[in-house]
Write a protein that holds these residues in place. Structure first.
Motif, PDB file in Angstrom:
ATOM      1  N   GLY A 137      -8.061  68.152  30.826  1.00 56.84           N
ATOM      2  CA  GLY A 137      -8.276  67.958  32.247  1.00 56.84           C
ATOM      3  C   GLY A 137      -7.949  66.542  32.685  1.00 56.84           C
ATOM      4  N   LEU A 138      -8.160  65.570  31.765  1.00 52.32           N
ATOM      5  CA  LEU A 138      -7.946  64.167  32.115  1.00 52.32           C
ATOM      6  C   LEU A 138      -6.499  63.728  31.942  1.00 52.32           C
ATOM      7  N   ALA A 139      -5.659  64.615  31.413  1.00 57.49           N
ATOM      8  CA  ALA A 139      -4.270  64.214  31.154  1.00 57.49           C
ATOM      9  C   ALA A 139      -3.621  63.713  32.435  1.00 57.49           C
ATOM     10  N   PRO A 140      -2.949  62.564  32.356  1.00 56.27           N
ATOM     11  CA  PRO A 140      -2.327  62.016  33.560  1.00 56.27           C
ATOM     12  C   PRO A 140      -1.275  62.960  34.121  1.00 56.27           C
ATOM     13  N   PHE A 153       0.488  66.533  25.477  1.00 54.40           N
ATOM     14  CA  PHE A 153       1.818  66.355  24.887  1.00 54.40           C
ATOM     15  C   PHE A 153       2.901  66.417  25.963  1.00 54.40           C
ATOM     16  N   VAL A 154       2.639  67.195  26.997  1.00 56.31           N
ATOM     17  CA  VAL A 154       3.660  67.334  28.030  1.00 56.31           C
ATOM     18  C   VAL A 154       3.910  66.003  28.731  1.00 56.31           C
ATOM     19  N   VAL A 155       2.862  65.206  28.935  1.00 64.32           N
ATOM     20  CA  VAL A 155       3.069  63.943  29.642  1.00 64.32           C
ATOM     21  C   VAL A 155       3.642  62.856  28.734  1.00 64.32           C
ATOM     22  N   ALA A 156       3.895  63.179  27.469  1.00 67.15           N
ATOM     23  CA  ALA A 156       4.497  62.199  26.561  1.00 67.15           C
ATOM     24  C   ALA A 156       5.848  62.721  26.082  1.00 67.15           C
ATOM     25  N   PRO A 157       6.873  62.620  26.910  1.00 68.83           N
ATOM     26  CA  PRO A 157       8.182  63.209  26.550  1.00 68.83           C
ATOM     27  C   PRO A 157       8.737  62.631  25.250  1.00 68.83           C
ATOM     28  N   ASN A 158       8.438  61.353  24.989  1.00 69.52           N
ATOM     29  CA  ASN A 158       8.943  60.755  23.755  1.00 69.52           C
ATOM     30  C   ASN A 158       8.369  61.448  22.524  1.00 69.52           C
ATOM     31  N   THR A 159       7.066  61.691  22.562  1.00 69.25           N
ATOM     32  CA  THR A 159       6.443  62.414  21.458  1.00 69.25           C
ATOM     33  C   THR A 159       7.071  63.792  21.302  1.00 69.25           C
TER      34      THR A 159
END
Lengths: 108, 645
Positions: B207-210, B279-285
């Protein structure tokens, strides 16, 4: 205060010094001698040195308590001598000698 | 029954089985031990079905059954409950774990009946399931980590189950130590996420994911998810930590099926899917995950080409298939990743159990060069193995086709996909078709190379029933997620899978920009299936019809073949670069620092204490006159103090 000579006027100090000397002699005997009989004699000497102190103070303070105490000490000394000599006799029977070191065998 | 009760029974039933078998672990009564263990898992399976039914009965947004048994940790603002959650993702996982698990338990009764440690074996197996259920049901990363470590321990115990063989014990240690590296990264990931979001509860974290993409490599979310992914590479055997899984085949074969194919090794994929909003908000990962997944899929498949141990082939195949799952989650196709996780659990468990049946029939022979022509001795094993084979090489309409094809499609069409990822996946699929056909051909088909002293026989029913059930699942398991283009073609079959997972899967924000036509999907599907068919056919001809053809090809490729045959010298490289320097550095520390500094310092202290002790001892020697002297000395000192001081 009139001057007094240590050699002529016998005061309480003389008795106490005598008591201390006898006690020290007895203590030296207890610490240094190996023969049990001599050891008992030395213990007797120490007890009686203490008795002299008791009597001295009893006389000096004019109270009989110290002399009563002397009787206690003598009684206990007699009892102690009886037990101690019995031990000495049995040690002698076993080892033909009354050396203190044989008491080490009692520790089992 | 209330869902709290069901979850409690689901979790505790394998634990009870573990205790019941664990307290009498010396017993060799395989029937009793097997019945207790299998019964315990069957109870869990029933609970899992009941929970699933309850979940189905709820509206899609409310499909979330939670229970908190007690407050586990409470330090200041840091609170962790022993809380468990059944939602769309974990419901699928518990169905797979307990369902496939009970089949494998059943199989084990037949496979392990001659073993002296059978009760201990079943106790470990139940304990594994208990930990695995904690892993998938835990509602916070920390609870998950408890299960994560627990399954690692059970994996270690079961790989080294026959620990009298030092190679097998070493394989167990290798698995454990390699996993520790990943676990350390997992813990660091937890630290980073807790520092950033102040909670470890996965529901809250999601829920807290940016909402804004994190483009920096050093962002908190990117670093945290990257660390979690490194943890996943350990548990799920991806580059660079995959080396333990092939060695893990030292364990009993049902263990390989349960732990090292169907359940434990998929934990990494599951973890990523569970935290997909992060994971979605970290495209590099995500990019790293996709590349590592694709690379692992191809690399492991090439190694699989040259292996001669039936279980090793399957092990590298597992590594490769796990690579596909990571490729899927890396391009944002979380549903496809979970889908392949499930179908893979079916057909790989089937093939491991099938290989167990073969090994059982061959009296512990695992070398496929000494098999061949087993088809007529093991008809049921062969038939079910064929189903698994067709599923893994992706032949329609078997389970593997739908899931693998969906992954390949997303690898190409997803906004985070790339044509290169698709090519890698297609190469992997081609290689998979080749080595699996090779395995089939060398084991079951062609002429018999079986030693004269061995008389293969079909396994008892207790072992073939699980094979048949898993065979059926390998056929129909994929039908829950039929792609749109096919369903439109054959009439509207609903894609149950996609709808089921939809509420928990975050859509990629850039998804709407690119449009892909159905023709493209058909074309790619056609290419990958025909590539797989051609290479399967080639392998079939090479290994059954033309004797010696395989050797000619191997010779033609000379050095390349040697490189692959030696598994790219990865183990040797790890030994040369990491392990040997570490060992020699430790040895130097031992020889110089430990012996010369630490030991000497401690010896000095003991000398001091011992010297003091012997001095004090000499004072108490039993000589009464000496004691009397002490008394006199004491009196003299006390008196002189009183008189002088």
């Amino acid at each position: 205060m009139p001057s007094t000579s240590f050699l002529t006027d016998i005061s309480i100090n003389h008795y106490l010094i005598l008591s201390a000397i006898l006690f020290s002699i007895g203590m030296a005997g207890v610490l240094l001698r190996r023969n049990i009989i001599v050891l008992f004699m030395s213990i007797e000497l120490m007890l009686n040195a203490v008795n002299i102190s008791f009597v001295t103070f009893s006389h000096y303070f004019d109270k009989v308590d110290g002399q009563v105490m002397v009787f206690f000490v003598m009684t206990i000394a007699a009892a102690e001598a009886a037990v101690g000599l019995a031990l000495a006799v049995s040690i002698f029977k076993r080892f033909k000698e009354v050396n203190i070191r044989f008491f080490e065998h009692l520790k089992g | 029954m209330s869902h709290q009760m069901l979850i409690a029974i689901l979790l505790l039933s394998p634990l009870v089985g573990f205790i019941l078998n664990g307290v009498r672990f010396r017993s060799s009564n395989y029937l009793l031990a097997g019945s207790i263990a299998t019964g315990a898992v069957a109870v869990s399976f029933a609970c899992a079905i009941a929970l699933f039914m309850q979940l189905v009965g709820l509206p899609p947004e409310q499909r979330r059954l939670t229970v908190s048994f007690f407050e586990w940790i409470s330090v200041g603002s840091f609170k962790v409950n022993a809380g468990f959650v059944v939602d769309q993702i974990s419901a699928i996982m518990i169905l797979i774990i307990t369902g496939v698990g009970s089949l494998i338990h059943l199989f084990s009764i037949g496979y392990m009946h001659h073993d002296k440690g059978v009760t201990k074996y079943f106790a470990y197996l139940n304990f594994f399931l208990f930990n695995m259920l904690i892993l998938v049901l835990g509602d916070s990363l920390l609870t998950m980590f408890v299960g994560w470590e627990g399954v690692g321990l059970c994996s270690y115990l079961l790989i080294g189950f026959w620990f009298n063989d030092s190679a097998k014990a070493a394989a167990g240690m290798k698995a454990f130590i390699t996993n520790r590296i990943g676990d350390a990264a997992f813990i660091i990931g937890m630290f980073i996420l807790f520092m950033t979001f102040g909670t470890l509860n996965m529901h809250e974290l999601n829920g807290l994911a940016p909402t804004i993409m994190e483009s920096s490599w050093l962002g908190a979310v990117t670093l945290g998810t990257l660390m979690l992914f490194i943890g996943a590479t350990g548990k799920s055997a991806q580059i660079p930590l995959y080396v333990w899984l092939p060695d893990a085949m030292a364990g009993p074969t049902p263990v390989s099926a349960l732990i090292h194919a169907a359940t434990m090794v998929t934990a990494g994929v599951y973890m990523i899917v569970r935290l997909n909003p992060l994971f979605v908000v970290a495209p590099n990962t995500m990019m790293v995950i996709a590349i590592v997944g694709a690379a692992t899929a191809v690399l492991a498949a090439t190694i699989g080409l040259t292996q001669t141990d039936i279980k090793k082939v399957l092990a590298y195949s597992t590594v490769s298939q796990l690579g596909y799952m990571f490729l899927a989650v890396g391009v944002g196709a979380f549903g496809a990743g979970m889908f392949h996780l499930m179908t893979h659990a079916f057909f790989k468990a089937l093939m491991f159990l099938g290989s167990g049946s073969v090994i059982h029939a061959m009296h512990e022979e695992q070398d496929i060069r000494k098999m061949g022509g087993l088809k007529k001795y093991l008809p049921i094993t062969h038939f079910t193995f064929v189903l698994g084979w067709l599923a893994i090489i992706g032949m329609p309409p078997f389970a593997g086709f739908f899931s693998k094809d969906e992954i390949l499609w997303f690898a190409y069409s997803s906004p985070r996909g790339h044509i290169l990822l698709w090519i890698a996946g297609a190469i992997g699929a081609t290689l998979t078709a080749f080595y699996m056909t090779r395995l089939m051909a060398l084991t079951f088909w062609g002429s018999s190379r079986v030693d004269k002293s061995v008389h293969p026989h079909e396994s008892p029913l207790v072992m073939t029933i699980p094979l048949m059930v898993l065979g059926l699942l390998s056929v129909i398991g994929g039908w829950v997620g039929i792609p749109h283009v096919i369903s439109e073609f054959v009439g509207h079959i609903p894609n149950f899978w996609e709808h089921w997972l939809e509420p928990l899967i975050t859509k990629l924000p850039e998804a709407s920009q690119v449009a892909h036509s159905a023709t493209e999907e058909w074309a790619l599907m056609g290419v990958s299936v025909s590539l797989a068919s051609i290479s399967a056919l080639a392998a079939f001809i090479m290994y059954t019809k033309k004797a010696g053809a395989a050797d000619k090809v191997a010779n033609a490729f000379g050095p390349v073949y040697k490189l692959v045959d030696n598994k790219y010298y990865v183990d040797e490289a790890y030994f040369g670069v990491i392990i040997n320097p570490l060992v020699s550095a430790s040895r130097d520390l031992w020889h110089y620092v430990d012996v010369n500094v630490i030991d000497k310092a401690t010896y000095k202290i003991t000398d001091l204490v011992r010297g003091g002790g012997s001095f004090v001892r000499s004072l108490q020697n039993g000589n009464m006159q000496q004691y009397a002297m002490y008394v006199v000395l004491g009196v003299v000192i006390a008196l002189s103090y009183m008189l002088v001081g």
